[in-house]
Structures are given as C-alpha cells and as structure tokens.
Design a protein around this motif. Structure first.
Motif, PDB file in Angstrom:
ATOM      1  N   GLN A 104       0.908  -1.144  -0.098  1.00 18.77           N
ATOM      2  CA  GLN A 104       0.068  -0.015  -0.018  1.00 18.77           C
ATOM      3  C   GLN A 104       0.794   1.322   0.094  1.00 18.77           C
ATOM      4  OE1 GLN A 104      -3.084   0.367   3.043  1.00 18.77           O
ATOM      5  NE2 GLN A 104      -4.331  -1.040   1.565  1.00 18.77           N
ATOM      6  N   SER A 105       0.418   2.512  -0.481  1.00 15.23           N
ATOM      7  CA  SER A 105       1.083   3.350  -0.570  1.00 15.23           C
ATOM      8  C   SER A 105       1.056   4.152   0.776  1.00 15.23           C
ATOM      9  CB  SER A 105       0.182   4.656  -1.398  1.00 15.23           C
ATOM     10  OG  SER A 105      -0.905   4.781  -0.917  1.00 15.23           O
ATOM     11  N   ARG A 106       1.686   5.075   0.891  1.00 13.72           N
ATOM     12  CA  ARG A 106       1.905   5.772   2.366  1.00 13.72           C
ATOM     13  C   ARG A 106       0.495   6.094   2.950  1.00 13.72           C
ATOM     14  NH1 ARG A 106       6.231   9.935   2.066  1.00 13.72           N
ATOM     15  NH2 ARG A 106       7.258   7.930   1.907  1.00 13.72           N
ATOM     16  N   GLY A 107      -0.267   6.639   2.124  1.00 20.49           N
ATOM     17  CA  GLY A 107      -1.640   7.216   2.567  1.00 20.49           C
ATOM     18  C   GLY A 107      -2.733   6.020   2.297  1.00 20.49           C
ATOM     19  N   GLY A 108      -2.443   4.927   1.969  1.00 19.64           N
ATOM     20  CA  GLY A 108      -3.124   3.930   1.852  1.00 19.64           C
ATOM     21  C   GLY A 108      -4.366   3.910   0.755  1.00 19.64           C
ATOM     22  N   ARG A 109      -4.246   4.890   0.098  1.00 19.13           N
ATOM     23  CA  ARG A 109      -5.119   5.146  -1.096  1.00 19.13           C
ATOM     24  C   ARG A 109      -5.025   4.303  -2.343  1.00 19.13           C
ATOM     25  NH1 ARG A 109      -5.973  10.763  -2.804  1.00 19.13           N
ATOM     26  NH2 ARG A 109      -7.415   9.848  -4.246  1.00 19.13           N
ATOM     27  N   TYR A 110      -3.708   3.896  -2.424  1.00 15.90           N
ATOM     28  CA  TYR A 110      -3.232   3.157  -3.816  1.00 15.90           C
ATOM     29  C   TYR A 110      -2.348   1.771  -3.305  1.00 15.90           C
ATOM     30  CZ  TYR A 110      -4.309   7.345  -6.032  1.00 15.90           C
ATOM     31  OH  TYR A 110      -5.142   8.504  -6.377  1.00 15.90           O
ATOM     32  N   VAL A 111      -2.531   0.913  -4.252  1.00 17.71           N
ATOM     33  CA  VAL A 111      -1.835  -0.310  -3.759  1.00 17.71           C
ATOM     34  C   VAL A 111      -0.883  -0.810  -5.056  1.00 17.71           C
ATOM     35  CG1 VAL A 111      -3.745  -1.885  -4.662  1.00 17.71           C
ATOM     36  CG2 VAL A 111      -1.812  -2.763  -2.772  1.00 17.71           C
ATOM     37  N   SER A 112       0.294  -1.255  -5.047  1.00 21.55           N
ATOM     38  CA  SER A 112       0.779  -2.010  -6.113  1.00 21.55           C
ATOM     39  C   SER A 112       0.935  -3.482  -5.691  1.00 21.55           C
ATOM     40  CB  SER A 112       2.204  -1.628  -6.124  1.00 21.55           C
ATOM     41  OG  SER A 112       2.967  -2.030  -4.980  1.00 21.55           O
ATOM     42  N   VAL A 113       0.328  -4.188  -6.980  1.00 24.90           N
ATOM     43  CA  VAL A 113       0.193  -5.488  -6.721  1.00 24.90           C
ATOM     44  C   VAL A 113       1.299  -6.174  -7.900  1.00 24.90           C
ATOM     45  CG1 VAL A 113      -1.212  -7.738  -7.298  1.00 24.90           C
ATOM     46  CG2 VAL A 113      -2.158  -5.291  -6.709  1.00 24.90           C
ATOM     47  N   THR A 114       2.337  -6.979  -7.175  1.00 25.05           N
ATOM     48  CA  THR A 114       3.211  -7.645  -7.840  1.00 25.05           C
ATOM     49  C   THR A 114       3.256  -9.067  -7.852  1.00 25.05           C
ATOM     50  OG1 THR A 114       4.948  -5.891  -7.145  1.00 25.05           O
ATOM     51  CG2 THR A 114       5.729  -7.779  -8.318  1.00 25.05           C
ATOM     52  N   VAL A 115       3.178 -10.045  -9.237  1.00 27.52           N
ATOM     53  CA  VAL A 115       3.163 -11.216  -9.429  1.00 27.52           C
ATOM     54  C   VAL A 115       4.487 -11.711 -10.315  1.00 27.52           C
ATOM     55  CG1 VAL A 115       1.860 -13.316 -10.201  1.00 27.52           C
ATOM     56  CG2 VAL A 115       0.704 -11.032  -9.472  1.00 27.52           C
ATOM     57  N   THR A 116       5.304 -12.526  -9.713  1.00 25.98           N
ATOM     58  CA  THR A 116       6.739 -12.703 -10.147  1.00 25.98           C
ATOM     59  C   THR A 116       6.206 -14.238 -10.726  1.00 25.98           C
ATOM     60  OG1 THR A 116       7.841 -11.813  -8.627  1.00 25.98           O
ATOM     61  CG2 THR A 116       8.923 -13.521 -10.084  1.00 25.98           C
ATOM     62  N   ILE A 117       6.425 -14.163 -12.105  1.00 23.58           N
ATOM     63  CA  ILE A 117       6.028 -15.518 -13.087  1.00 23.58           C
ATOM     64  C   ILE A 117       7.272 -16.012 -13.646  1.00 23.58           C
ATOM     65  CG2 ILE A 117       3.850 -14.468 -13.548  1.00 23.58           C
ATOM     66  CD1 ILE A 117       4.939 -14.123 -16.493  1.00 23.58           C
TER      67      ILE A 117
END
Length: 91
Positions: A53-66
């Motif tokens: 999550q971003s510092r403010g919690g409004r955004y997220v990064s989703v990482t999938v390693t394939i």
C-alpha cells in the motif's frame, strides 16, 4: 526446455519476471491482477503475489512474479492489465 533470447530487451526465456500493476487500494484490483496474470501464466502459485500500500493507503501495487516463457506472453499480460479500468500504471 529451449532458451529463447530476446536480444532487443536483454531477456532470455524462460526467466523469472515481476509484473507490477498499481491502482486504487481495493480487493477488486488485486483479484483482477491475479486473474489476468494467472490466466497467461497458469503455473504461477498464489504465493508469488505481493501487495504494497501507498503511504496514505489510497493506492496499492500488486506484484506477481512469473516464469515468463516469451516476450509475446509478457506483452499480452501487460496489454490486458493496461486495459483494465482500475489499473492506473504498470511496470
């Protein structure tokens, strides 16, 4: 398994490749990213998914390693992620 070299991009396939998508911090985004990526890389286990999550919690990064098999596979995944309405950016 034969290795394919993508000289233009410096990748040799197959290879471990992290796919990252960013957008609003919702469970729908995480589910959508997993659905898209796992459809094109079905051998990927769910423990290869990470969120941050971003510092403010409004955004997220989703990482999938394939384990990427080809440039075409990666291009298809990124095209679908970019077309999704909740994905704001990909890396």
């Amino acid at each position: 398994m034969a290795e394919l070299n993508d000289g233009e991009h410096g990748l040799t396939f197959p290879c471990e490749f992290p796919i990252k998508a960013m957008g609003p911090a919702t469970s729908e985004l995480t589910e959508a990213v997993w659905h898209i990526v796992s459809r094109h890389a079905p051998q990927t286990s769910e423990d290869r998914l990470r969120t941050s999550q971003s510092r403010g919690g409004r955004y997220v990064s989703v990482t999938v390693t394939i384990t990427a098999e080809s440039r075409a596979q990666l291009d298809t995944i990124y095209a679908e992620l970019s077309a999704h309405d909740q994905v704001l950016a990909t890396l």
